[in-house]
Structures are given as structure tokens and as C-alpha cells.
Motif scaffolding. Structure first.
Motif, mmCIF file in Angstrom:
data_model
loop_
_atom_site.group_PDB
_atom_site.id
_atom_site.type_symbol
_atom_site.label_atom_id
_atom_site.label_comp_id
_atom_site.label_asym_id
_atom_site.label_seq_id
_atom_site.Cartn_x
_atom_site.Cartn_y
_atom_site.Cartn_z
ATOM 1 N N SER A 81 0.422 9.088 -11.913
ATOM 2 C CA SER A 81 0.790 10.515 -11.980
ATOM 3 C C SER A 81 0.657 11.271 -10.662
ATOM 4 N N THR A 82 0.458 10.538 -9.549
ATOM 5 C CA THR A 82 0.398 11.239 -8.261
ATOM 6 C C THR A 82 1.524 10.742 -7.361
ATOM 7 N N MET A 83 1.582 11.311 -6.165
ATOM 8 C CA MET A 83 2.605 10.917 -5.195
ATOM 9 C C MET A 83 1.912 10.344 -3.965
ATOM 10 N N LYS A 84 2.382 9.173 -3.520
ATOM 11 C CA LYS A 84 1.814 8.550 -2.324
ATOM 12 C C LYS A 84 2.888 8.482 -1.239
ATOM 13 N N LEU A 85 2.517 8.845 -0.020
ATOM 14 C CA LEU A 85 3.455 8.740 1.105
ATOM 15 C C LEU A 85 3.305 7.366 1.747
ATOM 16 N N VAL A 86 4.440 6.708 2.008
ATOM 17 C CA VAL A 86 4.398 5.378 2.637
ATOM 18 C C VAL A 86 5.431 5.308 3.766
ATOM 19 N N ASP A 87 5.340 4.246 4.580
ATOM 20 C CA ASP A 87 6.367 4.062 5.604
ATOM 21 C C ASP A 87 7.538 3.274 5.000
ATOM 22 N N GLU A 88 8.575 3.124 5.772
ATOM 23 C CA GLU A 88 9.799 2.503 5.259
ATOM 24 C C GLU A 88 9.571 1.046 4.837
ATOM 25 N N ALA A 89 8.756 0.322 5.617
ATOM 26 C CA ALA A 89 8.506 -1.098 5.320
ATOM 27 C C ALA A 89 7.830 -1.261 3.955
ATOM 28 N N GLU A 90 6.812 -0.439 3.710
ATOM 29 C CA GLU A 90 6.090 -0.527 2.430
ATOM 30 C C GLU A 90 7.005 -0.115 1.269
ATOM 31 N N PHE A 91 7.820 0.883 1.533
ATOM 32 C CA PHE A 91 8.753 1.351 0.502
ATOM 33 C C PHE A 91 9.701 0.222 0.094
ATOM 34 N N LYS A 92 10.283 -0.421 1.104
ATOM 35 C CA LYS A 92 11.254 -1.496 0.833
ATOM 36 C C LYS A 92 10.601 -2.681 0.126
ATOM 37 N N LYS A 93 9.350 -2.950 0.508
ATOM 38 C CA LYS A 93 8.623 -4.067 -0.096
ATOM 39 C C LYS A 93 8.430 -3.812 -1.604
ATOM 40 N N LEU A 94 8.013 -2.607 -1.952
ATOM 41 C CA LEU A 94 7.825 -2.266 -3.370
ATOM 42 C C LEU A 94 9.145 -2.346 -4.128
ATOM 43 N N LEU A 95 10.172 -1.773 -3.518
ATOM 44 C CA LEU A 95 11.471 -1.709 -4.180
ATOM 45 C C LEU A 95 12.077 -3.096 -4.404
ATOM 46 N N SER A 96 11.786 -4.015 -3.501
ATOM 47 C CA SER A 96 12.393 -5.355 -3.570
ATOM 48 C C SER A 96 12.055 -6.101 -4.866
ATOM 49 N N THR A 97 10.969 -5.714 -5.521
ATOM 50 C CA THR A 97 10.552 -6.438 -6.735
ATOM 51 C C THR A 97 11.010 -5.735 -8.011
ATOM 52 N N LEU A 98 11.722 -4.626 -7.867
ATOM 53 C CA LEU A 98 12.023 -3.795 -9.039
ATOM 54 C C LEU A 98 13.495 -3.731 -9.411
ATOM 55 N N LYS A 99 13.747 -3.387 -10.659
ATOM 56 C CA LYS A 99 15.113 -3.174 -11.125
ATOM 57 C C LYS A 99 15.348 -1.661 -11.170
ATOM 58 N N ILE A 100 16.398 -1.211 -10.490
ATOM 59 C CA ILE A 100 16.680 0.232 -10.430
ATOM 60 C C ILE A 100 17.403 0.687 -11.696
ATOM 61 N N GLU A 101 16.857 1.723 -12.339
ATOM 62 C CA GLU A 101 17.482 2.292 -13.548
ATOM 63 C C GLU A 101 18.565 3.291 -13.154
ATOM 64 N N GLU A 102 18.220 4.121 -12.126
ATOM 65 C CA GLU A 102 19.112 5.220 -11.774
ATOM 66 C C GLU A 102 18.779 5.730 -10.373
ATOM 67 N N THR A 103 19.787 6.224 -9.648
ATOM 68 C CA THR A 103 19.565 6.855 -8.342
ATOM 69 C C THR A 103 20.159 8.253 -8.414
ATOM 70 N N VAL A 104 19.375 9.260 -8.037
ATOM 71 C CA VAL A 104 19.867 10.641 -8.161
ATOM 72 C C VAL A 104 19.260 11.515 -7.065
ATOM 73 N N SER A 105 20.038 12.500 -6.582
ATOM 74 C CA SER A 105 19.498 13.441 -5.585
ATOM 75 C C SER A 105 18.295 14.142 -6.187
ATOM 76 N N GLY A 106 17.198 14.195 -5.416
ATOM 77 C CA GLY A 106 15.988 14.808 -5.951
ATOM 78 C C GLY A 106 15.266 15.668 -4.943
ATOM 79 N N GLY A 107 13.947 15.647 -5.021
ATOM 80 C CA GLY A 107 13.125 16.571 -4.245
ATOM 81 C C GLY A 107 12.725 17.700 -5.182
ATOM 82 N N SER A 108 11.463 18.074 -5.138
ATOM 83 C CA SER A 108 10.912 19.004 -6.120
ATOM 84 C C SER A 108 11.651 20.342 -6.192
#
Length: 310
Positions: free
Chosen positions: A30-57
Motif C-alpha cells: 500500500s505504499t509507493m517506492k521510488l526505484v531506478d530504471e534498472a530495478e524497474f525493468k527487472k521487476l517488470l520482466s517477471t510480470l504479466k501486464i494487465e493494462e497500461t494507462v496514463s496516470g500520475g496522482s
């Protein structure tokens, strides 16, 4: 223009995960963590994307306001890349004026991984990208001056230059509303946020945990005392306890809607703020504004993602 939002322009990537994934990757639910691009890509590489949408609070709140028929605008920094183009198209489709001219940046457009666990909670992992590099040159002063309310997000304070952009915007604004955004965000910027809430903001949006952390209290009654002392409008969401507005000496409560088929809590706070501001800017009572916020928030948690289809 009724309301101009300034926030992180971020593309949301929505994925479903189990609780184990959250624990294994040292994330706090339930929180938000800031990461660099490498860590972001690493996490994403193992996941199945449900949806991509323009966001930002704040952008989510602004889209909600547009869907309710208000004339609104948004400023957020993107790069001229695939995600940036997608982001801009998403806003245009929702009839939001985008006051930013994109160009090829050295860093790519910001993106946020929204991890939804079986209990519908959302945990976010954000690579701010160029969104976090917003500076005072990116803020269109005339757009700020021409809007009745400026709406900001606490997330913007996460790096040096955005702070200057923030201050320039506040100094040109007619009225300022801000969301405290996230518990960790509040902890990172406590003295700054406290000063803003006390002396710069006309309206503050927070959840119970964020506001209690900000003012270092353990009981909700103390939040009410604090709000009365500073004599500002403070709107607090309390989950299943509903929402409360403290306006000078007045306390206005609104219950949460019951029996909802909750699928994903992403965007609940954003759409609540959008709904409240819709009532407020159209001269409805505080109670009616809270009810509109609650209604919008109830709708968005019964779908996947942070935006209602227009």
C-alpha cells in the motif's frame, strides 16, 4: 480554467501479483517506492501486464474533473518517446489541456508499476524518469494565473528542481490545493509539508495515516484540533470510516459507501479529491462536495485502474 493540476506525468503499468511477490521484493504493501530504471525493468520482466494507462496522482484527479464537465488543465514533464506520446494522447482524449511542450529528453518518460494483490490493495513502484525533473521553466505562469485553483501533489517534492517549480506555481496561484500523496512522502518532507499546510495551502487532502504522521499525533481528535488552529480547509479520507472535512471550526462528516465490489484501490484518493474539488469549484456545500468525492472514489475502486471510462 477552473483547475490546473501540476504533477508527475507517469504512465501506469498495472499487474496482478500475490502477497509473496511483495514480500520477496522487499516492498511495503500500500505504499509507493521510488526505484531506478534498472530495478524497474527487472521487476517488470517477471510480470504479466494487465493494462497500461496514463496516470500520475494529480493527473488522475484532473481527468476525473474533466469527466464531470469542468474545464481543466495539467502540467507534467514527459519526453518525446513512446510512453510520452501515449501519455499526451491519454490526456487529450479526456479533454484536458496539456500545458507542456514535449521534447526528446535524456531520461525517458516516468512510469509506475501498480501491483495489485488479492485483497485489492495496490503497491506502487515508480521510476520517475523525466517527470521528476520538472523545473520552474516547465511551469506556465499564465496558465497558473488563469486558473481558479492550482492543484499539486506531494510526490513532486522528491527532487531538487521540482521544489522550485512548486514554489513558482504557488506564488502565481489564486488558490492552492495539495494532496499529501503518500506516507513515505510525508516522512521524507515533514518540515516542508507542515509549513505548506500551515501557511501556503488553502485546501489539503490527506488520508488519516498521512496527516497523523505529519503532525506527530496518535489520536484523530488531535488532528481536528490542529486543523481548527490553523484555520484552513483540511479534507481527510479514513477508509471505511468515510471522510471528514475540517473547515475553520466546522467538522463535516461523510460515511463511506457500503457493499461495494472492490477490485483495485488504485486512484481512490485521486478520484475522491477530483470529486470534492468539482463540488467546491461549483459552489456546492462542503457536505455535497464530500459526497461527490465519495461517489467518484467508490466507482473507481470497483474497476481495475485509476481512471473511469469517459
Amino acid at each position: 480554467m477552473k483547475i490546473l493540476g501540476i504533477g508527475n506525468a507517469i504512465v501506469d503499468v498495472i499487474c496482478k501479483v500475490n502477497d509473496q511477490f511483495i514480500t520477496q521484493n522487499n516492498l511495503t504493501k500500500s505504499t509507493m517506492k521510488l526505484v531506478d530504471e534498472a530495478e524497474f525493468k527487472k521487476l517488470l520482466s517477471t510480470l504479466k501486464i494487465e493494462e497500461t494507462v496514463s496516470g500520475g496522482s494529480v493527473a488522475n484527479s484532473i481527468v476525473g474533473l474533466s469527466q464531470l464537465g469542468n474545464e481543466v488543465g495539467f502540467i507534467g514533464k514527459i519526453s518525446d518517446d513512446d510512453l510520452g506520446i501515449k501519455y499526451e494522447e491519454g490526456l487529450k482524449k479526456e479533454k484536458v489541456q496539456f500545458f507542456y511542450s514535449k521534447k526528446k529528453e535524456s531520461i525517458s518518460t516516468g512510469t509506475c508499476l501498480i501491483l495489485i494483490t488479492p485483497d485489492s490493495e495496490r503497491t506502487m513502484v515508480t521510476f520517475l524518469g523525466t517527470a521528476g525533473k520538472i523545473n520552474e521553466n516547465d511551469v506556465d505562469s499564465s496558465a497558473v494565473k488563469n486558473s481558479e485553483i492550482l492543484f499539486l501533489e506531494g510526490y513532486l517534492w522528491d527532487e531538487g528542481e521540482p521544489k522550485q517549480a512548486f514554489e513558482k506555481a504557488i506564488n502565481n496561484a489564486n488558490k492552492v490545493a495539495m494532496s499529501l500523496s503518500d506516507l513515505f512522502c510525508v516522512e521524507r518532507h515533514k518540515p516542508h509539508f507542515l509549513e505548506l499546510v500551515k501557511s501556503k495551502l488553502d485546501i489539503t487532502f490527506a488520508n488519516e495515516q498521512e496527516i497523523m504522521t505529519l503532525i506527530n499525533v496518535k489520536k484523530f481528535d488531535e488532528v481536528i484540533n490542529f486543523a481548527k488552529e490553523i484555520n484552513k480547509l483540511i479534507i481527510i479520507t479514513r477508509g471505511d470510516k468515510g471522510a471528514v472535512a475540517i473547515n475553520k471550526n466546522e467538522i463535516i462528516k461523510c460515511p463511506a459507501n457500503k457493499n461495494l465490489d472492490i477490485k483495485d484501490l488504485t486512484g481512490a484518493g485521486d478520484l475522491f479529491a477530483g470529486g470534492f474539488l468539482h463540488g467546491y469549484i461549483n459552489n456546492r456545500s462542503i457536505k455535497e462536495s464530500l459526497e461527490t468525492g465519495t461517489e467518484m472514489s467508490s466507482k473507481v475502486i470497483q474497476i481495475i485502474g485509476a481512471r473511469l471510462s469517459s
